[in-house]
Design a protein around this motif. Structure first.
Motif, PDB file in Angstrom:
ATOM      1  N   ASN A 294       0.848  -1.163  -0.078  1.00 14.21           N
ATOM      2  CA  ASN A 294       0.204   0.241  -0.149  1.00 14.21           C
ATOM      3  C   ASN A 294       1.122   1.255   0.359  1.00 14.21           C
ATOM      4  O   ASN A 294       2.219   1.477   0.175  1.00 14.21           O
ATOM      5  N   TYR A 295      -0.039   1.973  -0.470  1.00 14.75           N
ATOM      6  CA  TYR A 295       1.111   3.966  -0.662  1.00 14.75           C
ATOM      7  C   TYR A 295       3.071   3.798  -1.150  1.00 14.75           C
ATOM      8  O   TYR A 295       2.838   3.561  -0.344  1.00 14.75           O
ATOM      9  N   ASN A 296       2.374   3.491  -2.303  1.00 14.53           N
ATOM     10  CA  ASN A 296       3.272   3.445  -3.158  1.00 14.53           C
ATOM     11  C   ASN A 296       2.644   3.747  -4.489  1.00 14.53           C
ATOM     12  O   ASN A 296       2.760   4.748  -4.230  1.00 14.53           O
ATOM     13  N   SER A 297       4.093   4.300  -5.946  1.00 17.68           N
ATOM     14  CA  SER A 297       4.054   4.788  -6.723  1.00 17.68           C
ATOM     15  C   SER A 297       4.107   3.182  -7.882  1.00 17.68           C
ATOM     16  O   SER A 297       4.667   4.333  -8.608  1.00 17.68           O
ATOM     17  N   LEU A 298       3.510   2.541  -7.624  1.00 19.73           N
ATOM     18  CA  LEU A 298       3.766   1.251  -8.233  1.00 19.73           C
ATOM     19  C   LEU A 298       2.856   1.146  -9.490  1.00 19.73           C
ATOM     20  O   LEU A 298       2.019   1.556  -8.981  1.00 19.73           O
ATOM     21  N   SER A 299       3.269   0.566 -10.349  1.00 17.74           N
ATOM     22  CA  SER A 299       2.792   1.520 -12.053  1.00 17.74           C
ATOM     23  C   SER A 299       2.337  -0.349 -13.062  1.00 17.74           C
ATOM     24  O   SER A 299       2.860  -1.837 -11.868  1.00 17.74           O
ATOM     25  N   GLY A 300       1.712  -0.238 -13.314  1.00 16.99           N
ATOM     26  CA  GLY A 300       1.798  -2.175 -14.386  1.00 16.99           C
ATOM     27  C   GLY A 300       0.521  -2.377 -14.483  1.00 16.99           C
ATOM     28  O   GLY A 300       0.085  -1.757 -13.339  1.00 16.99           O
ATOM     29  N   MET A 301       0.333  -3.714 -14.076  1.00 15.04           N
ATOM     30  CA  MET A 301      -0.759  -4.428 -15.053  1.00 15.04           C
ATOM     31  C   MET A 301      -0.354  -5.896 -13.606  1.00 15.04           C
ATOM     32  O   MET A 301       0.800  -6.006 -13.275  1.00 15.04           O
ATOM     33  N   LEU A 302      -1.552  -6.067 -13.609  1.00  9.56           N
ATOM     34  CA  LEU A 302      -1.393  -7.232 -12.299  1.00  9.56           C
ATOM     35  C   LEU A 302      -1.192  -8.591 -13.733  1.00  9.56           C
ATOM     36  O   LEU A 302      -1.715  -8.824 -14.320  1.00  9.56           O
ATOM     37  N   PRO A 303      -0.145  -9.440 -12.518  1.00 10.52           N
ATOM     38  CA  PRO A 303      -0.148 -11.145 -14.009  1.00 10.52           C
ATOM     39  C   PRO A 303      -1.504 -11.698 -14.373  1.00 10.52           C
ATOM     40  O   PRO A 303      -2.189 -11.898 -12.863  1.00 10.52           O
ATOM     41  N   ALA A 304      -1.836 -12.364 -15.470  1.00  8.05           N
ATOM     42  CA  ALA A 304      -2.816 -12.920 -15.421  1.00  8.05           C
ATOM     43  C   ALA A 304      -2.681 -13.881 -14.648  1.00  8.05           C
ATOM     44  O   ALA A 304      -3.864 -14.592 -13.633  1.00  8.05           O
ATOM     45  N   GLY A 305      -1.910 -14.653 -14.735  1.00  2.00           N
ATOM     46  CA  GLY A 305      -1.700 -15.666 -13.175  1.00  2.00           C
ATOM     47  C   GLY A 305      -1.265 -16.067 -12.272  1.00  2.00           C
ATOM     48  O   GLY A 305      -0.339 -16.309 -11.633  1.00  2.00           O
ATOM     49  N   ILE A 306      -1.828 -14.613 -11.646  1.00  5.59           N
ATOM     50  CA  ILE A 306      -0.951 -14.301 -10.952  1.00  5.59           C
ATOM     51  C   ILE A 306      -1.291 -14.954  -8.889  1.00  5.59           C
ATOM     52  O   ILE A 306      -0.307 -15.716  -7.902  1.00  5.59           O
ATOM     53  N   CYS A 307      -2.117 -16.336  -9.744  1.00  7.46           N
ATOM     54  CA  CYS A 307      -2.774 -16.976  -8.937  1.00  7.46           C
ATOM     55  C   CYS A 307      -2.056 -18.260  -8.860  1.00  7.46           C
ATOM     56  O   CYS A 307      -2.863 -19.502  -7.695  1.00  7.46           O
ATOM     57  N   ASP A 308      -1.641 -18.840  -9.796  1.00  6.31           N
ATOM     58  CA  ASP A 308      -0.895 -19.523 -10.112  1.00  6.31           C
ATOM     59  C   ASP A 308      -1.193 -21.066  -9.174  1.00  6.31           C
ATOM     60  O   ASP A 308      -0.381 -21.779  -9.302  1.00  6.31           O
ATOM     61  N   ASN A 309      -0.047 -19.918  -8.854  1.00  3.77           N
ATOM     62  CA  ASN A 309       1.201 -20.627  -7.928  1.00  3.77           C
ATOM     63  C   ASN A 309       0.968 -20.141  -6.287  1.00  3.77           C
ATOM     64  O   ASN A 309       0.812 -20.991  -5.027  1.00  3.77           O
ATOM     65  N   CYS A 310      -0.011 -18.722  -6.157  1.00  2.00           N
ATOM     66  CA  CYS A 310       0.081 -18.490  -4.698  1.00  2.00           C
ATOM     67  C   CYS A 310      -1.619 -19.002  -3.948  1.00  2.00           C
ATOM     68  O   CYS A 310      -2.541 -17.999  -3.290  1.00  2.00           O
ATOM     69  N   ARG A 311      -1.402 -20.306  -3.665  1.00  2.00           N
ATOM     70  CA  ARG A 311      -3.025 -21.101  -3.131  1.00  2.00           C
ATOM     71  C   ARG A 311      -2.716 -21.185  -1.772  1.00  2.00           C
ATOM     72  O   ARG A 311      -3.956 -21.118  -1.720  1.00  2.00           O
ATOM     73  N   GLN A 312      -2.434 -20.151  -1.753  1.00  4.41           N
ATOM     74  CA  GLN A 312      -2.322 -19.867   0.297  1.00  4.41           C
ATOM     75  C   GLN A 312      -2.049 -18.566   0.828  1.00  4.41           C
ATOM     76  O   GLN A 312      -2.096 -18.425   1.778  1.00  4.41           O
ATOM     77  N   LEU A 313      -2.648 -17.901   0.179  1.00  6.31           N
ATOM     78  CA  LEU A 313      -2.537 -16.399  -0.093  1.00  6.31           C
ATOM     79  C   LEU A 313      -3.457 -16.218   0.418  1.00  6.31           C
ATOM     80  O   LEU A 313      -5.350 -16.178  -0.090  1.00  6.31           O
TER      81      LEU A 313
END
Length: 257
Positions: free
Chosen positions: A71-90
């Motif tokens: 939160n509260y940065n200046s990050l840009s770009g898009m979230l990857p389409a496969g964002i949850c392919d590996n992060c199944r415990q998130l």
């Protein structure tokens, strides 16, 4: 601690690191790709810094991740389409107040353990993917302050675990279901202000027995406010400015119209 500078690439060499928290400092520059080598990392908090550029997609290869906050940065770009392919415990993904853009990935629902999703105050556009309704444990859904368009997907009201639904300050249209409280029995905050939601105000809103905040201002809603909404003892804030409202008002803890 008032730390500044950039995050060094060698951070990826801390192979047994499980928690990395540098929030509330003055780090700048980009997030190093090497963070993706922290294969045991469970909690990552980079909030309240001056970080820029894209979030490295390598972060979402860390299968052990449970909590991510930038939160509260200046990050840009898009979230990857496969964002949850590996992060199944998130369990928590909080990226509030950045400059992230593109569409919200429909694959997010693959993070089946997710309880908090906060993408508020970014530059996401397009429609809310209906697949979001496949979450079974989600408690907080915050997509406010973006450029989201299209109809409000009714699949959201399939997430019976929701306590906070904040979609205000977008360009969403469509109508609300007749009985949102029956579908979302745990709901405490319903915020849809500053959109293009139309149709009548659901008369069953009074069934939200845990509702504390209801904000529907600046929409195209019309009709009568349910008279028995004043019987919802948990309700503390009601925002109804600039909608075509009929009916009577009673004494209340706080009314903002």
């Amino acid at each position: 601690m008032g730390l500044n500078g950039t995050i060094p690439e060698v951070i990826g060499g801390l192979s047994f690191l499980t928690t990395f928290n540098i929030s509330s400092n003055s780090f700048h520059g980009q997030i190093p790709e090497s963070i993706g080598f922290l294969t045991k990392l469970q909690s990552l908090d980079l909030s309240y810094n001056n970080l820029t550029r894209n979030i490295p997609s390598t972060i979402y290869n860390i299968s052990s991740l449970r909590f991510v906050a930038m939160n509260y940065n200046s990050l840009s770009g898009m979230l990857p389409a496969g964002i949850c392919d590996n992060c199944r415990q998130l369990q928590s993904l909080s990226l509030r107040s950045n400059r992230l853009s593109g569409q919200i990935p429909s694959s997010l629902h693959k993070c089946t353990e997710l309880k908090v999703l906060n993408l508020g105050e970014n530059e996401f556009h397009g429609s809310i993917p209906p697949e979001i309704g496949n979450f079974s444990k989600l408690e907080w859904l915050k997509l406010y302050g973006n450029n989201l368009t299209g109809d409000l997907p009714w699949t959201i009201f399939n997430i019976s675990s929701l306590t906070v639904l904040n979609l205000q300050m977008n360009e969403l249209s469509g109508i609300l279901p007749n009985d949102p409280c029956y579908l979302l029995p745990q709901l405490e905050i319903l915020a849809i202000a500053v959109n293009h939601i139309h149709g009548e105000i659901p008369q069953a809103l009074s069934g939200c027995r845990k509702l504390q905040v209801l904000t529907m201002s600046e929409n195209e809603l019309s009709g009568r406010l349910p008279s028995d909404i004043w019987n919802v003892s948990s309700l503390r804030k009601l925002y109804l400015a600039k909608i075509n409202l009929t009916g009577k008002f009673s004494k209340f803890h706080e009314i903002v119209i």
